[in-house]
Scaffold this active site. Structure first.
Site, PDB file in Angstrom:
ATOM      1  N   ASP A 129       0.814  -1.222   0.000  1.00 30.88           N
ATOM      2  CA  ASP A 129       0.000   0.000   0.000  1.00 30.88           C
ATOM      3  C   ASP A 129       0.851   1.278   0.000  1.00 30.88           C
ATOM      4  O   ASP A 129       0.343   2.352  -0.323  1.00 30.88           O
ATOM      5  CB  ASP A 129      -0.924   0.030   1.223  1.00 30.88           C
ATOM      6  CG  ASP A 129      -1.821  -1.198   1.311  1.00 30.88           C
ATOM      7  OD1 ASP A 129      -2.069  -1.824   0.273  1.00 30.88           O
ATOM      8  OD2 ASP A 129      -2.258  -1.532   2.431  1.00 30.88           O
ATOM      9  N   ARG A 270     -16.326  -3.190 -19.209  1.00 27.44           N
ATOM     10  CA  ARG A 270     -15.964  -4.424 -18.500  1.00 27.44           C
ATOM     11  C   ARG A 270     -14.974  -4.084 -17.393  1.00 27.44           C
ATOM     12  O   ARG A 270     -14.183  -3.143 -17.528  1.00 27.44           O
ATOM     13  CB  ARG A 270     -15.286  -5.424 -19.444  1.00 27.44           C
ATOM     14  CG  ARG A 270     -16.173  -5.964 -20.532  1.00 27.44           C
ATOM     15  CD  ARG A 270     -17.151  -7.016 -19.980  1.00 27.44           C
ATOM     16  NE  ARG A 270     -17.849  -7.690 -21.050  1.00 27.44           N
ATOM     17  CZ  ARG A 270     -19.001  -7.293 -21.584  1.00 27.44           C
ATOM     18  NH1 ARG A 270     -19.574  -6.181 -21.153  1.00 27.44           N
ATOM     19  NH2 ARG A 270     -19.568  -7.984 -22.557  1.00 27.44           N
ATOM     20  N   ARG A 279       0.139  -9.319  -5.026  1.00 29.80           N
ATOM     21  CA  ARG A 279       1.010  -9.540  -3.870  1.00 29.80           C
ATOM     22  C   ARG A 279       1.937 -10.731  -4.040  1.00 29.80           C
ATOM     23  O   ARG A 279       2.760 -11.007  -3.152  1.00 29.80           O
ATOM     24  CB  ARG A 279       0.149  -9.735  -2.607  1.00 29.80           C
ATOM     25  CG  ARG A 279      -0.615  -8.524  -2.175  1.00 29.80           C
ATOM     26  CD  ARG A 279      -0.620  -8.341  -0.674  1.00 29.80           C
ATOM     27  NE  ARG A 279      -0.963  -9.521   0.056  1.00 29.80           N
ATOM     28  CZ  ARG A 279      -2.044  -9.650   0.842  1.00 29.80           C
ATOM     29  NH1 ARG A 279      -2.870  -8.641   0.982  1.00 29.80           N
ATOM     30  NH2 ARG A 279      -2.261 -10.743   1.501  1.00 29.80           N
TER      31      ARG A 279
END
Ligand code: F6P
Length: 347
Positions: A129, A270, A279
């Site tokens: 993050d 879409r 990750r």
């Protein structure tokens, strides 16, 4: 008998944890320490579950994603007897110090243990993050954003072929760094990040114009955006983790936002959610170097008995900053970055 350092990795895993463990073990060994791993974050310290970490065990970890120590979101402060049991294990294992690798939650616990119980701890900042204060970057972020850029490029190919608007939802929790870097680096036409409420009419106008110009358009959205106009995205999921954070994947941002876009633009839309793919896998060069350096530095700081600190990247240097400063508040996207995004992604 050699002095011993305990190492744990807590919170969400991210690429770079294994090289950080490796760097710490190598330097500790050089300085005359043995290392022992605590399994699954703070859970390992509560339960006394360990893993031997001789240098031979970590030698091949430079390119391996995940964490060999395992991880969890266990919060000792939310478990009955959790903190006393951590203290007991620390004593029983005869540890000289603890190196805690994690984000705001893991390092928040480290800070409290240091402040309230004088546990000799050094923090190592990791999180995809990139939302930790006091450090320029956290390892894991570069790899995650690089993977997201690759995903965005792939979405552009299919969007171009079908003449569609494509939307990519990325993780990053309450800071928009992953979405911001992904959006800028993939040439997105609109960026939705938690730091700024989405202006729906503006977004619709920009996407229609981009679609008309290029035959497709790309939106990059963070999992944590608020969009009350759509009737519900802002409400979020109901489940929380042991640190009280909402489990964001439950919110269905991609689906709700793409429905809204399709309805208001009249253009087929879409969406895709990259989720935990961000990750996994080998760390990028940047993350290998950063994680190795902060791991090495953590062992050095233990040998200097500098505790209650986190290793931060400041410019070209890795240096200690207080855990207090590092965990005081989240680092979110600043107005300078928002201005840059305005120029490049018209967000
Ligand atoms: O904090 C890292 C992170 O990947 C966030 O971006 C995301 O919201 C969360 O972890 C997902 O957590 P979990 O792996 O528990 O689903």
């Amino acid at each position: 008998m050699a002095k011993k350092i305990g190492i744990l990795t807590g919170g969400g895993d991210c690429p770079g944890l294994n090289p950080a463990i490796r760097g710490c073990v190598f330097m500790a060994h050089r300085l005359g320490y043995d290392c022992v791993g605590l399994r699954d974050g703070w859970k390992g310290l509560i339960e006394g579950t360990t893993m031997a970490l001789p240098p031979a065990q970590v030698e091949d970890l430079i390119s391996r994603g995940g964490t060999v120590l395992g991880t969890s979101r266990t919060n000792p402060y939310k478990k009955d007897g959790g903190v006393p049991r951590c203290l007991e294990t620390f004593k029983k294992l005869n540890l000289e110090a603890l190196v805690a690798m994690g984000g705001e939650d893991t390092l928040g616990v480290a800070h409290k243990l240091f402040k309230e119980h004088q546990v000799p701890v050094v923090g190592v900042p990791k999180t995809m993050d990139n939302d930790l204060s006091a450090t320029d970057y956290t390892f894991g972020f570069d790899t995650s954003a690089t993977i997201a850029v690759d995903a965005a490029e792939r979405l552009k190919d299919t969007g171009r072929s079908h003449g569609r608007i494509m939307l990519l939802e990325v993780m990053g929790r309450h800071a928009g760094w992953v979405a911001l870097f992904t959006g800028i680096a993939s040439g997105a036409d609109y960026l939705c990040i938690p730091e700024r409420r989405v202006n729906v009419p503006q977004m619709v106008e920009k996407l229609k114009a981009a679609h008309q110009r290029k035959g497709y358009a790309l939106v990059v959205a963070s999992e944590a955006i608020d969009l009350p106009e759509s009737g519900g995205i802002g409400e979020g999921g109901k489940k929380v983790d042991p640190f009280g954070h909402t489990i964001l994947k439950e919110r269905g941002v991609a689906e709700k936002l793409s429905e809204l876009i399709e309805k208001q633009t009249g253009i087929e839309t879409r969406s895709a959610v990259i989720g935990h793919i961000q990750r996994g896998g080998p760390p990028t060069l940047f993350d290998r170097m950063l994680s190795t350096r902060v791991g090495v530095k953590a062992a050095e700081l233990v040998s200097q008995k500098k505790y209650g600190v986190m290793v931060a990247l400041r410019g070209q240097e890795v240096l200690p900053v207080s855990l207090e400063e590092a965990t005081a508040k989240l680092k979110t996207v600043s107005s300078e970055w928002l201005q840059l995004a305005d120029v490049l992604c018209q967000c």
